[in-house]
Design a protein around this motif. Structure first.
Motif, PDB file in Angstrom:
ATOM      1  N   UNK A   1     -22.817 -17.339  -3.007  1.00 50.98           N
ATOM      2  CA  UNK A   1     -24.250 -16.760  -2.822  1.00 50.98           C
ATOM      3  C   UNK A   1     -24.386 -15.282  -2.203  1.00 50.98           C
ATOM      4  N   UNK A   2     -25.266 -14.564  -2.761  1.00 54.16           N
ATOM      5  CA  UNK A   2     -25.594 -13.212  -2.352  1.00 54.16           C
ATOM      6  C   UNK A   2     -26.395 -13.381  -0.941  1.00 54.16           C
ATOM      7  N   UNK A   3     -27.254 -14.120  -0.852  1.00 54.06           N
ATOM      8  CA  UNK A   3     -28.127 -14.238   0.403  1.00 54.06           C
ATOM      9  C   UNK A   3     -28.674 -15.609   0.700  1.00 54.06           C
ATOM     10  N   UNK A   4     -29.440 -15.921   1.565  1.00 53.05           N
ATOM     11  CA  UNK A   4     -29.912 -16.951   1.853  1.00 53.05           C
ATOM     12  C   UNK A   4     -30.913 -17.428   0.859  1.00 53.05           C
ATOM     13  N   UNK A   5     -31.687 -16.690   0.388  1.00 53.21           N
ATOM     14  CA  UNK A   5     -32.669 -16.981  -0.658  1.00 53.21           C
ATOM     15  C   UNK A   5     -31.965 -17.327  -1.910  1.00 53.21           C
TER      16      UNK A   5
ATOM     17  N   UNK B   1     -35.939 -24.713   7.587  1.00 55.58           N
ATOM     18  CA  UNK B   1     -35.671 -23.398   6.774  1.00 55.58           C
ATOM     19  C   UNK B   1     -35.146 -22.266   7.707  1.00 55.58           C
ATOM     20  N   UNK B   2     -34.969 -22.649   8.822  1.00 53.81           N
ATOM     21  CA  UNK B   2     -34.506 -21.589  10.030  1.00 53.81           C
ATOM     22  C   UNK B   2     -33.252 -21.696  10.137  1.00 53.81           C
ATOM     23  N   UNK B   3     -32.471 -22.343   9.175  1.00 55.95           N
ATOM     24  CA  UNK B   3     -30.946 -22.537   9.547  1.00 55.95           C
ATOM     25  C   UNK B   3     -30.175 -20.677   9.011  1.00 55.95           C
ATOM     26  N   UNK B   4     -29.262 -20.732   9.364  1.00 56.58           N
ATOM     27  CA  UNK B   4     -28.440 -19.405   9.126  1.00 56.58           C
ATOM     28  C   UNK B   4     -27.172 -19.621   8.347  1.00 56.58           C
ATOM     29  N   UNK B   5     -26.772 -18.873   7.690  1.00 56.00           N
ATOM     30  CA  UNK B   5     -25.185 -18.893   6.978  1.00 56.00           C
ATOM     31  C   UNK B   5     -24.212 -19.551   7.945  1.00 56.00           C
ATOM     32  N   UNK B   6     -24.517 -18.981   9.286  1.00 56.93           N
ATOM     33  CA  UNK B   6     -23.410 -19.244  10.224  1.00 56.93           C
ATOM     34  C   UNK B   6     -23.388 -20.788  10.484  1.00 56.93           C
ATOM     35  N   UNK B   7     -24.872 -21.354  10.268  1.00 57.71           N
ATOM     36  CA  UNK B   7     -24.782 -22.832  10.733  1.00 57.71           C
ATOM     37  C   UNK B   7     -23.990 -23.598   9.530  1.00 57.71           C
ATOM     38  N   UNK B   8     -24.289 -23.058   8.286  1.00 56.31           N
ATOM     39  CA  UNK B   8     -23.637 -23.703   7.233  1.00 56.31           C
ATOM     40  C   UNK B   8     -22.187 -23.509   7.263  1.00 56.31           C
ATOM     41  N   UNK B   9     -21.695 -22.501   7.603  1.00 59.63           N
ATOM     42  CA  UNK B   9     -20.410 -22.132   7.830  1.00 59.63           C
ATOM     43  C   UNK B   9     -19.448 -23.262   8.756  1.00 59.63           C
TER      44      UNK B   9
ATOM     45  N   UNK C   1     -15.876 -23.541   6.949  1.00 55.36           N
ATOM     46  CA  UNK C   1     -15.339 -22.266   6.189  1.00 55.36           C
ATOM     47  C   UNK C   1     -16.211 -21.102   6.767  1.00 55.36           C
ATOM     48  N   UNK C   2     -15.743 -19.890   5.939  1.00 58.06           N
ATOM     49  CA  UNK C   2     -16.191 -18.737   6.865  1.00 58.06           C
ATOM     50  C   UNK C   2     -17.638 -18.349   6.037  1.00 58.06           C
ATOM     51  N   UNK C   3     -18.292 -17.554   6.581  1.00 60.32           N
ATOM     52  CA  UNK C   3     -19.590 -16.906   6.003  1.00 60.32           C
ATOM     53  C   UNK C   3     -18.827 -16.276   4.823  1.00 60.32           C
ATOM     54  N   UNK C   4     -18.147 -15.537   5.049  1.00 58.87           N
ATOM     55  CA  UNK C   4     -17.515 -14.643   3.788  1.00 58.87           C
ATOM     56  C   UNK C   4     -17.251 -15.796   2.501  1.00 58.87           C
ATOM     57  N   UNK C   5     -16.860 -16.714   2.814  1.00 60.94           N
ATOM     58  CA  UNK C   5     -16.517 -17.831   1.337  1.00 60.94           C
ATOM     59  C   UNK C   5     -18.082 -17.977   1.075  1.00 60.94           C
TER      60      UNK C   5
END
Length: 186
Positions: A42-46, A20-28, A33-37
């Protein structure tokens, strides 16, 4: 695959590597893709985690339906499969880290509990059918349901799997075997 589904699949991939310690940057990065996308969906990680819980459980329910429709399986085979059903694509996901949700994301953990406790209609019908056919002994269905739910909730509440070096699928299979076969040697 639509963007939301692509992001959720990427989230599962990253979750499997980092918990659960992943970041949006990790997914991007994984999805190129960009974090902006990601933030357009999704509004946030939650909110992404919440969607991931529903996505996983919806996939499990689809797999349950496939088991129920499989005319090549006996009632007993269907029962064993449905109690331990997991979509093939999720069998290698490390769900052992989910116990961390309860403290860090209580609303998401509550959704996991809610999803575990609902949607039992097909399984209950199968258990009833097995009892009518005489391939399952007369049991209290609420007790069987409670036993499986309680086992899965313990997997998600504590680090019991990690401490005992057990994989989620291995532990789930053992729970199903105990429910289906008991612990006595015949």
């Amino acid at each position: 695959m639509e963007l939301k589904e692509t992001i959720l699949e990427g989230t599962l991939e990253v979750f499997n590597k980092k918990g659960i310690k992943f970041t949006m940057e990790d997914i991007a990065k994984v999805l190129s893709i960009s974090k902006k996308t990601i933030y357009t969906v999704f509004e946030d990680k939650e909110s992404m985690f919440m969607a991931m819980v529903d996505y996983l459980f919806d996939s499990i329910k689809e797999s349950e339906e496939q088991v129920l429709r499989d005319g090549n399986l006996s009632t007993l085979e269907k029962t064993r499969k449905i109690l331990g059903v997991m979509p093939e694509s999720y069998k290698n996901v490390d769900f052992r880290q989910l116990y961390l949700l309860r403290e860090k994301y209580p609303a998401i953990y509550a959704r996991v509990e809610e999803r575990l406790e609902t949607g039992w209609e097909g399984t209950i019908a199968l258990l009833e059918q097995g009892m009518r056919e005489g391939v399952i002994r007369k049991v209290s269905i609420p007790i069987v349901k409670m036993m499986l739910e309680a086992s899965l909730e313990q997997f998600f509440q504590r680090d019991i799997l990690i401490r005992n070096d057990l994989g989620y699928m291995e532990a789930l299979e053992e729970v199903v075997n105990v429910i289906m076969d008991g612990i006595s040697v015949e």
